[in-house]
Design a protein around this motif. Sequence first.
Motif, PDB file in Angstrom:
ATOM      1  N   ARG A 122       0.816  -1.216   0.000  1.00 27.57           N
ATOM      2  CA  ARG A 122       0.000   0.000   0.000  1.00 27.57           C
ATOM      3  C   ARG A 122       0.854   1.273   0.000  1.00 27.57           C
ATOM      4  O   ARG A 122       0.305   2.376  -0.012  1.00 27.57           O
ATOM      5  CB  ARG A 122      -0.925   0.001   1.216  1.00 27.57           C
ATOM      6  N   GLY A 123       2.157   1.121   0.049  1.00 25.41           N
ATOM      7  CA  GLY A 123       3.032   2.286   0.044  1.00 25.41           C
ATOM      8  C   GLY A 123       3.126   2.989   1.378  1.00 25.41           C
ATOM      9  O   GLY A 123       3.438   4.187   1.435  1.00 25.41           O
ATOM     10  N   TYR A 124       2.886   2.258   2.464  1.00 24.46           N
ATOM     11  CA  TYR A 124       2.873   2.868   3.785  1.00 24.46           C
ATOM     12  C   TYR A 124       4.248   2.891   4.450  1.00 24.46           C
ATOM     13  O   TYR A 124       4.392   3.492   5.528  1.00 24.46           O
ATOM     14  CB  TYR A 124       1.898   2.132   4.704  1.00 24.46           C
ATOM     15  N   ALA A 125       5.243   2.241   3.880  1.00 22.57           N
ATOM     16  CA  ALA A 125       6.587   2.255   4.466  1.00 22.57           C
ATOM     17  C   ALA A 125       7.073   3.694   4.567  1.00 22.57           C
ATOM     18  O   ALA A 125       6.962   4.478   3.618  1.00 22.57           O
ATOM     19  CB  ALA A 125       7.550   1.423   3.629  1.00 22.57           C
ATOM     20  N   GLY A 126       7.587   4.049   5.726  1.00 21.72           N
ATOM     21  CA  GLY A 126       8.046   5.410   5.950  1.00 21.72           C
ATOM     22  C   GLY A 126       6.949   6.378   6.327  1.00 21.72           C
ATOM     23  O   GLY A 126       7.222   7.527   6.677  1.00 21.72           O
ATOM     24  N   ARG A 127       5.692   5.935   6.266  1.00 25.46           N
ATOM     25  CA  ARG A 127       4.555   6.820   6.563  1.00 25.46           C
ATOM     26  C   ARG A 127       3.881   6.475   7.891  1.00 25.46           C
ATOM     27  O   ARG A 127       3.185   7.312   8.459  1.00 25.46           O
ATOM     28  CB  ARG A 127       3.524   6.742   5.433  1.00 25.46           C
TER      29      ARG A 127
END
Length: 282
Positions: free
Chosen positions: A150-155
């Motif tokens: 989901r592209g949540y790495a770093g967020r």
Amino acid sequence: MVSKRSVVLCADDFGLADGVSRGIAELAEAGRISATGAVTNMPGWRRNAPLLEPLKGRIGIGLHLNLTTGRPLGAMPQLAPGGVFPPLGTLMAKALRRRVPADEVRGEIARQLDAFVEHHGEPPAFVDGHQHVHVLPVVRRALIEELTERGYAGRLWLRDPSDGPAAILRRPVGRRKAFVVQALAAGFAGDVRASGFGTNEGFSGFAPLDLSIPVDRIFAAAFSHLGPKPVVMCHPGYVDDELRSLDPALDSRREERDYLGSDAFPALLEKCGARLSPRPGG
């Protein structure tokens, strides 16, 4: 002037029952907690999510991944063949033998994340687990993979429910539970960081097996011997019929709510040199 240690005080189980959600929201509004995790598979999440709207940006609001209470949000024929999650002991035994269906778990993680975003309007600030299920074998990998896709790495950050043995031993409350969870969470922080996610360093707040220990002593122990980026968990709330049907720990929730709302709690923070923060190290 001596700087104060930042501590995330996270109230678990928002959405579990109306009384729990209301109690958490009131404490957050009063500045007595700094984060909460939501159980989005429970009916109470949809009803109570609006209570968090005015708290956005003021506290950390995350997903309290749940695989042991209530019903899954979709079919899980192997893990929950009757449409009801298994108890923790059953899930743990299967996970430790790597007999939890990874595809079913990842599907339910996705559904609970979707339910969070649907009713909160934005992704979670962090993810942890009801009864710490997020660190179990199979579950942790499925969680990291879903969050990464989901592209949540770093967020967002993931909660590590372990602490160093020395810190656990120096706290007079909840040692047995803390060591059990520490063993289950072995390697979790490394897996999380290797995948690009942040995490806390230091964790406390385990309830004692001895129910006669006063709540002020429980919190005093939880706020002692803190790590560099600590999280302290708590479980406050009002008791209602919905909660009575789900959880035998009723008095402790009421006592935690009363203590956190009292003058004694800010006095404890001052004594410990701590300030509440919505994120680890914040």
